[in-house]
Design a protein around this motif. Sequence first.
Motif, short mmCIF file in Angstrom:
data_model
loop_
_atom_site.label_atom_id
_atom_site.label_comp_id
_atom_site.label_asym_id
_atom_site.label_seq_id
_atom_site.Cartn_x
_atom_site.Cartn_y
_atom_site.Cartn_z
N LEU A 55 16.26 -4.66 -0.02
CA LEU A 55 16.55 -5.23 0.88
C LEU A 55 14.81 -5.13 1.39
N LEU A 56 14.84 -4.15 1.28
CA LEU A 56 13.22 -3.63 2.07
C LEU A 56 12.62 -3.45 0.68
N LYS A 57 12.10 -5.06 0.17
CA LYS A 57 11.34 -5.12 -0.92
C LYS A 57 9.98 -4.65 -0.96
N TYR A 58 8.98 -3.45 -1.53
CA TYR A 58 7.65 -2.94 -1.76
C TYR A 58 7.75 -3.45 -2.94
N HIS A 59 6.21 -4.41 -2.34
CA HIS A 59 5.36 -5.42 -3.43
C HIS A 59 4.25 -4.29 -4.50
N SER A 107 0.72 -0.85 0.16
CA SER A 107 -0.77 -0.17 -0.04
C SER A 107 0.72 1.42 -0.14
N ALA A 108 -0.25 2.31 -0.69
CA ALA A 108 0.88 3.58 -0.35
C ALA A 108 1.61 4.46 1.17
N HIS A 109 0.77 3.66 2.68
CA HIS A 109 1.54 3.70 3.72
C HIS A 109 2.34 3.37 3.55
N ALA A 110 2.68 2.06 3.08
CA ALA A 110 3.93 0.62 4.11
C ALA A 110 5.02 1.56 2.53
N LEU A 111 4.57 1.98 1.72
CA LEU A 111 5.58 3.38 1.06
C LEU A 111 6.25 3.58 2.23
N PHE A 112 5.20 4.85 2.73
CA PHE A 112 6.03 6.09 3.92
C PHE A 112 6.92 5.00 4.51
N ILE A 113 6.60 3.86 4.87
CA ILE A 113 6.82 3.21 6.54
C ILE A 113 8.22 2.49 6.28
N ARG A 114 8.15 2.44 4.66
CA ARG A 114 9.83 1.81 4.33
C ARG A 114 10.34 3.15 3.49
N LYS A 115 9.57 4.32 3.02
CA LYS A 115 11.23 4.98 2.65
C LYS A 115 11.52 5.62 4.62
N ALA A 116 10.58 6.05 5.45
CA ALA A 116 11.37 6.18 6.44
C ALA A 116 12.05 5.60 7.80
#
Length: 174
Positions: free
Chosen positions: A170-174, A66-75
């Motif tokens: 390493l932090l794969k974003y699907h 999700s978009a929320h997961a993308l923001f968490i990954r970036k953080a």
Amino acid sequence: MSEQLEFLEDINNFLYSGGDVLWLILAVAIILWCLIIERLLFFKQLYPKIRAQCIASWNQREDKSSAHALFIRKALISEVLIRMHKGVPLIKVLIALCPMLGLLGTVVGMIHVFDVMSVTGNGNARAMASGISKATITTMAGMVIAISGLYFSKLIEERVSDESHHLADLLKYH
């Protein structure tokens, strides 16, 4: 034992021949190298643990698309990047400061030369030699510290860049 004492005496004589500015360059060099060694030890010892914690935190998440997961990954990546980059700006400032201190030593040495010339009234080479020596020693010391520090600064910056890209992979974003 006497060889070590002679070595220390030679270093002491070298520092005194460069004047007060050379002592300042030595202080800057000590701070610079402490920061460089700290960063190198960070990448050798602490960073693998931080990376593992970051990966574990990401892998515990169920939502990785999700978009929320993308923001968490970036953080997560940004937090690690901030920790990796800590101290690097100060290292760059100290590297830039070293040649300037060397030039300051040159000016101080030349002022000493002109002072000797004004007192003696002639161009006595022996009387001027200490001022010229002071000028060249500080210039050389400032440049040597800056050039060697520049190499390790670039090495650290490349490591920060490589590790941040590797962590993003390493932090794969699907």
